[in-house]
Scaffold this motif. Structure first.
Motif, PDB file in Angstrom:
ATOM      1  N   PRO A 430      40.549  40.493  42.887  1.00  0.00           N
ATOM      2  CA  PRO A 430      41.451  41.096  43.806  1.00  0.00           C
ATOM      3  C   PRO A 430      40.608  41.997  44.631  1.00  0.00           C
ATOM      4  O   PRO A 430      39.479  42.256  44.739  1.00  0.00           O
ATOM      5  CB  PRO A 430      42.258  41.993  42.860  1.00  0.00           C
ATOM      6  CG  PRO A 430      41.456  42.150  41.651  1.00  0.00           C
ATOM      7  CD  PRO A 430      40.413  40.847  41.457  1.00  0.00           C
ATOM      8  N   ILE A 431      41.288  42.629  45.581  1.00  0.00           N
ATOM      9  CA  ILE A 431      40.557  43.440  46.570  1.00  0.00           C
ATOM     10  C   ILE A 431      40.208  44.736  46.054  1.00  0.00           C
ATOM     11  O   ILE A 431      38.953  45.127  46.312  1.00  0.00           O
ATOM     12  CB  ILE A 431      41.874  44.017  47.641  1.00  0.00           C
ATOM     13  CG1 ILE A 431      42.417  42.674  48.353  1.00  0.00           C
ATOM     14  CG2 ILE A 431      41.131  45.077  48.505  1.00  0.00           C
ATOM     15  CD1 ILE A 431      43.584  42.960  49.458  1.00  0.00           C
ATOM     16  N   LEU A 432      40.660  45.204  44.922  1.00  0.00           N
ATOM     17  CA  LEU A 432      40.108  46.237  44.119  1.00  0.00           C
ATOM     18  C   LEU A 432      40.097  46.094  42.686  1.00  0.00           C
ATOM     19  O   LEU A 432      41.155  46.180  41.869  1.00  0.00           O
ATOM     20  CB  LEU A 432      40.929  47.598  44.109  1.00  0.00           C
ATOM     21  CG  LEU A 432      41.165  48.269  45.573  1.00  0.00           C
ATOM     22  CD1 LEU A 432      42.015  49.314  45.697  1.00  0.00           C
ATOM     23  CD2 LEU A 432      39.688  48.794  46.195  1.00  0.00           C
ATOM     24  N   ASP A 482      43.792  43.701  30.989  1.00  0.00           N
ATOM     25  CA  ASP A 482      43.742  42.784  32.109  1.00  0.00           C
ATOM     26  C   ASP A 482      42.505  43.353  32.957  1.00  0.00           C
ATOM     27  O   ASP A 482      42.780  43.595  34.138  1.00  0.00           O
ATOM     28  CB  ASP A 482      45.171  42.960  32.910  1.00  0.00           C
ATOM     29  CG  ASP A 482      45.479  41.943  33.988  1.00  0.00           C
ATOM     30  OD1 ASP A 482      44.604  40.981  33.837  1.00  0.00           O
ATOM     31  OD2 ASP A 482      46.070  42.080  34.617  1.00  0.00           O
ATOM     32  N   ILE A 483      41.471  43.907  32.307  1.00  0.00           N
ATOM     33  CA  ILE A 483      40.437  44.219  33.216  1.00  0.00           C
ATOM     34  C   ILE A 483      39.922  43.052  34.208  1.00  0.00           C
ATOM     35  O   ILE A 483      39.663  41.886  33.470  1.00  0.00           O
ATOM     36  CB  ILE A 483      39.162  44.807  32.263  1.00  0.00           C
ATOM     37  CG1 ILE A 483      39.872  45.989  31.539  1.00  0.00           C
ATOM     38  CG2 ILE A 483      37.908  45.362  33.155  1.00  0.00           C
ATOM     39  CD1 ILE A 483      40.212  47.261  32.301  1.00  0.00           C
ATOM     40  N   ASP A 484      39.400  43.255  35.408  1.00  0.00           N
ATOM     41  CA  ASP A 484      38.867  42.136  35.965  1.00  0.00           C
ATOM     42  C   ASP A 484      37.603  41.587  35.833  1.00  0.00           C
ATOM     43  O   ASP A 484      37.090  40.410  35.583  1.00  0.00           O
ATOM     44  CB  ASP A 484      39.011  42.556  37.541  1.00  0.00           C
ATOM     45  CG  ASP A 484      40.285  42.541  37.912  1.00  0.00           C
ATOM     46  OD1 ASP A 484      41.311  41.838  37.586  1.00  0.00           O
ATOM     47  OD2 ASP A 484      40.817  43.723  38.647  1.00  0.00           O
ATOM     48  N   VAL A 485      36.235  42.639  35.630  1.00  0.00           N
ATOM     49  CA  VAL A 485      35.094  42.269  35.528  1.00  0.00           C
ATOM     50  C   VAL A 485      34.768  42.803  34.077  1.00  0.00           C
ATOM     51  O   VAL A 485      34.692  44.192  33.903  1.00  0.00           O
ATOM     52  CB  VAL A 485      34.265  43.047  36.531  1.00  0.00           C
ATOM     53  CG1 VAL A 485      32.546  42.418  36.331  1.00  0.00           C
ATOM     54  CG2 VAL A 485      34.712  42.520  37.980  1.00  0.00           C
TER      55      VAL A 485
END
Length: 493
Positions: A430-432, A482-485
């Motif tokens: 995502p963007i952030l 739901d952490i992205d990295v």
């Protein structure tokens, strides 16, 4: 010739303070137990420096968390959420500010300049009521004196303290922190007056922000603050210490013009341009504390090079006005080589931890005074030559490859937008994007497994299995949140 140490590691040669703190935080020991460990460590540090011949031995550089938090306690600048009202600040309030408690979060922590150490950032505003709330500096000076050691009490200087602070929540970000100088200087005056009454003859005020690019009004704050302190400082020798980088020319001019100041300390390891400033002009009759022994690495000093620098400076400031010092506090290096029992003699000869750097400082001071230890200097030169030529650190293949590098090798074949495009296609972030710093808490179980693995009580197979199980736990947790990295949590460290 005199010698000086800016500061010393507080953790202990065998991490005694770390274990004492953890035991206290876990409720397994009392505040008295913690203070006993701390007092023993301080006594050993002062004794070590005294026996090595150090003239200017620091006190009040020992902290249970960090020196800026100690200053916040000294000034009584406790944020309202911790419930402090008045009186001497105890460990409960101190550690609540540092670590938070069941009811309220800790204060912000940020990097101490460009080191790997951090400090607790003071939260200030126009309504903060400053008061003399921690007598630690005076108590530790008296503690050392009772042991027969006359020390130089060290305080974080008033201007650096304010410039290292931040506006508290609810205070305008544009709030001028330096407007608080008139409110904190009375507390500094109280502390200095008590130190003088206790018998102190020197005081060290650390003003490390002077190495930063400061606007004119911030430099003027130094001039105003020290003019205000001048009468209180009268009768004391005052050292203003800087470190970590070159001091800009305008800041050098401001510093060396301060009223009531006897001596100036500079990092001459990272501050090579500062050396030129000193050589171009140094105030007559003042002391130069020359930081030629590196406080930020574990390598042995180059005695010949340092002595040459000191001799050149001696011609500028005068033979009786130069003091050999460390470039900064030795807090940033390991404690003592004597505990490195698994290193062979060759590698050990290349190294100098904090305890060895005390010896180096005093050896250089004696050499400058004409009492050079020829055997020690010869051994130092041999060790440096050994390190330069040893195949353990000199790889001919790497040197050839480095020499063959072309200008184009330093530039990527693709531009930034192309790389971002490829990255996004693969990761679809995502963007952030969200992530964590990397390390998850070291649990009791993890520490037990690591301890038993080192003691050969569990096999490597079982150890690896335990680490993988912990990694799975933290990865599952991040996916659930739901952490992205994702990170693996660094359980093996």
């Amino acid at each position: 010739m005199a010698s000086h140490i800016v500061g010393y590691p507080r953790m202990g040669p065998k991490r005694e303070l770390k274990f004492a703190l953890e035991s206290f935080w876990d409720g397994k020991s009392t505040a008295e137990d913690l203070q006993k460990v701390s007092a023993d460590l301080r006594a050993n540090i002062w004794k070590q420096m005294s026996e090595a011949g150090t003239k200017y031995i620091p006190s009040n550089t020992f902290a249970h968390y960090d020196q800026v938090l100690d200053t916040t306690a000294m000034l009584g600048a406790v944020p309202p959420r911790y419930g402090y009202t008045s009186g001497e600040i105890g460990l409960d309030v101190y550690f609540s500010m540092a670590r938070g408690n069941a009811s309220v979060p800790a204060m912000e922590m940020t990097k101490w300049f460009d080191t790997n150490y951090h400090y607790i950032v003071p939260e200030l505003g126009p309504d903060v009521k400053f008061s003399y709330a921690s007598h630690k500096a005076v108590n530790e000076y008296k503690e050392a004196k009772a042991l027969g050691v006359d020390t130089v009490p060290v305080l974080v200087g008033p201007v650096s303290y304010l410039l290292l602070s931040k506006a508290a929540k609810g205070v305008e970000k544009s709030f001028d922190l330096l407007s608080l100088l008139p409110k904190i200087l009375p507390v500094y005056k109280e502390v200095i007056t008590e130190l003088k009454a206790a018998g102190a003859t020197w005081i060290q005020l650390d003003e490390p922000v002077l190495v930063m690019d400061l606007e004119g009004h911030k430099l003027q704050a130094f001039t105003g603050a020290y003019a205000e302190l001048e009468s209180t400082l009268s009768g004391l020798n005052v050292l203003v210490e800087t470190y970590f980088a070159d001091i800009p020319a305008e800041a050098y001019k401001t510093l060396t013009s301060l009223k009531g100041v006897t001596a100036f300390g500079f990092d001459l390891v990272r501050g090579t341009k500062t050396l030129d400033l000193v050589k171009a002009g140094f105030p007559e009759g003042k002391y130069l504390f020359a930081g030629v022994v590196d406080g930020r690495n574990i390598w042995a000093n180059d005695f010949a090079a340092s002595l040459s620098t000191l001799q050149a400076l001696e011609g500028v400031v005068g033979k009786d006005k130069i003091v050999v010092s460390t470039s900064c506090s030795l807090l940033h290096t390991a404690v003592d080589l004597v505990n490195e029992t698994k290193l062979d003699d060759e590698i050990k000869s290349w190294l100098a931890f904090a305890a060895q750097k005390i010896v180096e400082v005093n050896a250089l001071a004696k050499a400058l005074a004409g009492q050079k230890d020829e055997a020690l200097f010869s051994a130092n030169a041999a060790a440096l030559a050994s390190r330069r030529s040893s195949p353990r650190v000199t790889n001919e293949g790497v040197q050839k490859a480095a020499a063959a590098l072309k200008g184009s090798d330093h530039r990527r074949a693709t531009n930034v937008s192309a790389r971002l495009d490829a990255q996004q296609k693969k990761l679809n972030l995502p963007i952030l994007p969200t992530t964590t710093i990397g390390s998850f808490p070291q649990t009791v179980e993890l520490r037990r497994v690591r301890r038993e693995y080192k003691a050969k009580k569990v096999s490597e197979e079982d150890y690896v299995k335990a680490m993988k199980e912990e990694i799975k736990k933290v990865v599952d947790l991040q996916e659930e949140l739901d952490i992205d990295v994702l990170v693996h949590g660094e359980p093996e460290l």
